[in-house]
Design an enzyme around this catalytic site. Structure first.
Site, mmCIF file in Angstrom:
data_model
loop_
_atom_site.group_PDB
_atom_site.id
_atom_site.type_symbol
_atom_site.label_atom_id
_atom_site.label_comp_id
_atom_site.label_asym_id
_atom_site.label_seq_id
_atom_site.Cartn_x
_atom_site.Cartn_y
_atom_site.Cartn_z
ATOM 1 N N CYS A 122 52.997 118.647 105.626
ATOM 2 C CA CYS A 122 53.334 117.321 106.152
ATOM 3 C C CYS A 122 54.133 116.532 105.117
ATOM 4 C CB CYS A 122 52.043 116.585 106.530
ATOM 5 S SG CYS A 122 52.316 115.033 107.396
ATOM 6 N N CYS A 123 53.668 116.571 103.848
ATOM 7 C CA CYS A 123 54.398 115.865 102.781
ATOM 8 C C CYS A 123 55.787 116.464 102.586
ATOM 9 C CB CYS A 123 53.621 115.913 101.466
ATOM 10 S SG CYS A 123 52.259 114.729 101.373
ATOM 11 N N CYS A 205 51.378 106.832 102.862
ATOM 12 C CA CYS A 205 51.214 106.730 104.308
ATOM 13 C C CYS A 205 49.862 106.068 104.623
ATOM 14 C CB CYS A 205 51.267 108.118 104.930
ATOM 15 S SG CYS A 205 52.879 108.901 104.762
ATOM 16 N N CYS A 208 46.759 108.285 104.798
ATOM 17 C CA CYS A 208 46.399 109.047 103.602
ATOM 18 C C CYS A 208 46.170 108.134 102.397
ATOM 19 C CB CYS A 208 47.488 110.062 103.282
ATOM 20 S SG CYS A 208 47.714 111.290 104.576
ATOM 21 N N CYS A 234 51.792 113.989 95.285
ATOM 22 C CA CYS A 234 52.213 114.213 96.661
ATOM 23 C C CYS A 234 53.241 115.321 96.760
ATOM 24 C CB CYS A 234 52.803 112.940 97.247
ATOM 25 S SG CYS A 234 54.317 112.437 96.440
HETATM 26 S S1 SF4 Z 1 50.919 111.245 102.791
HETATM 27 FE FE1 SF4 Z 1 49.809 112.091 104.567
HETATM 28 S S2 SF4 Z 1 50.935 111.479 106.452
HETATM 29 FE FE2 SF4 Z 1 52.209 111.058 104.632
HETATM 30 S S3 SF4 Z 1 53.514 112.816 104.517
HETATM 31 FE FE3 SF4 Z 1 51.787 113.264 103.151
HETATM 32 S S4 SF4 Z 1 50.206 114.266 104.412
HETATM 33 FE FE4 SF4 Z 1 51.783 113.418 105.789
#
Ligand code: SF4
Length: 254
Positions: A122-123, A205, A208, A234
């Site tokens: 996702c990141c 986000c 998170c 991240c």
């Molecule tokens: S912080 Fe969470 S929602 Fe944002 S990109 Fe990373 S995993 Fe995805």
């Protein structure tokens, strides 16, 4: 954890040398790289200082920020305030819509809660890929990272070279402490994300990020459901080698 240098001398904080040194680095970087340098701003506290310096001193450095699609409303509000207050180019980048669609279709909208692999994917899709696009063609970029933010950043150099692309990374706030940053923000009446007033220490986000309690590591408010070894970063600032390995591993499922 790096202990902040005690800058309290003769009844005053030695902010001037810190500001001058950050400014000198920004100026040199711009002089050296011209339009081939960009500031990748996370809209955190250091970002407010750097945007202020870039705008006030008319350095002409383009500012890029990422809209992952999952940011808290407070961050969107801040982006709006910045746009209205400063006359700088604020380039908001988004993830690739098809990549996000495929990921959500295959793994669900809250995939990051299910595994570290999913969170990294996702990141990668929401942050690393758009950042890579923003850096495409750039010789250098600027970050607002500080050494005292986490154990991982203690040994960070003020100027680093990307081992794969040879791109230079400037960290003009590397020597600043949290206290220095707040002092600059207060003295110059800068805008900042209102979540910091609600005990948030590091804001990403919405899904998170959480507030921290007294004594917790500042980055404990990010991906708190994971174990400690995987918590710290991240992925935006790991080296390109590691990034490409991570993306290579994760790319199979896309
Ligand atoms: S912080 Fe969470 S929602 Fe944002 S990109 Fe990373 S995993 Fe995805």
């Amino acid at each position: 954890m790096v202990v902040a240098i005690d800058r309290y001398v003769d009844g005053g904080w030695l902010m001037k040398p810190l500001v001058e040194s950050a400014l000198a680095m920004l100026r040199q970087a711009k002089q050296k790289h011209g339009d081939k340098i960009v500031y990748a701003c996370s809209m955190g506290l250091q970002g407010m200082v750097l945007i202020d310096l870039i705008a006030k001193h008319e350095l002409g450095i383009r500012v890029v920020t990422l809209d992952t699609g999952r940011l808290p409303q407070q961050t969107y509000d801040l982006i709006d305030v910045i746009r209205k207050r400063y006359h700088i180019e604020l380039d908001v980048r988004f993830p690739d819509a098809e990549e996000v669609q495929d990921m959500v279709r295959e793994r669900g909208v809250n995939l990051f809660l299910e595994s570290v692999e999913n969170r990294k994917l996702c990141c990668a899709i929401r942050k690393i890929h758009p950042l890579d696009k923003a850096l495409d063609g750039m010789e250098a970029w600027i970050t607002g990272r500080r050494r005292d933010e986490s154990v991982n950043r203690e040994s960070m150099q003020a100027i680093e070279v990307d081992p794969v692309y040879g791109r230079i990374k400037y960290n003009p706030m590397a020597n600043w402490s949290a206290h220095d940053v707040w002092k600059y923000i207060r003295e110059h009446d800068l805008p900042y994300n209102s979540l910091y007033n609600a005990h948030y220490a590091s804001i990403g986000c919405a899904c998170c990020t959480r507030a921290i309690t007294v004594g917790e590591d500042p980055r404990a408010g990010r991906w708190w459901w994971e174990n400690e070894e995987t918590l710290a970063e991240c992925g935006l600032h790991v080296s390109s080698i590691i990034r490409s390995q991570v993306e290579g591993e994760l790319g199979e499922g896309i």
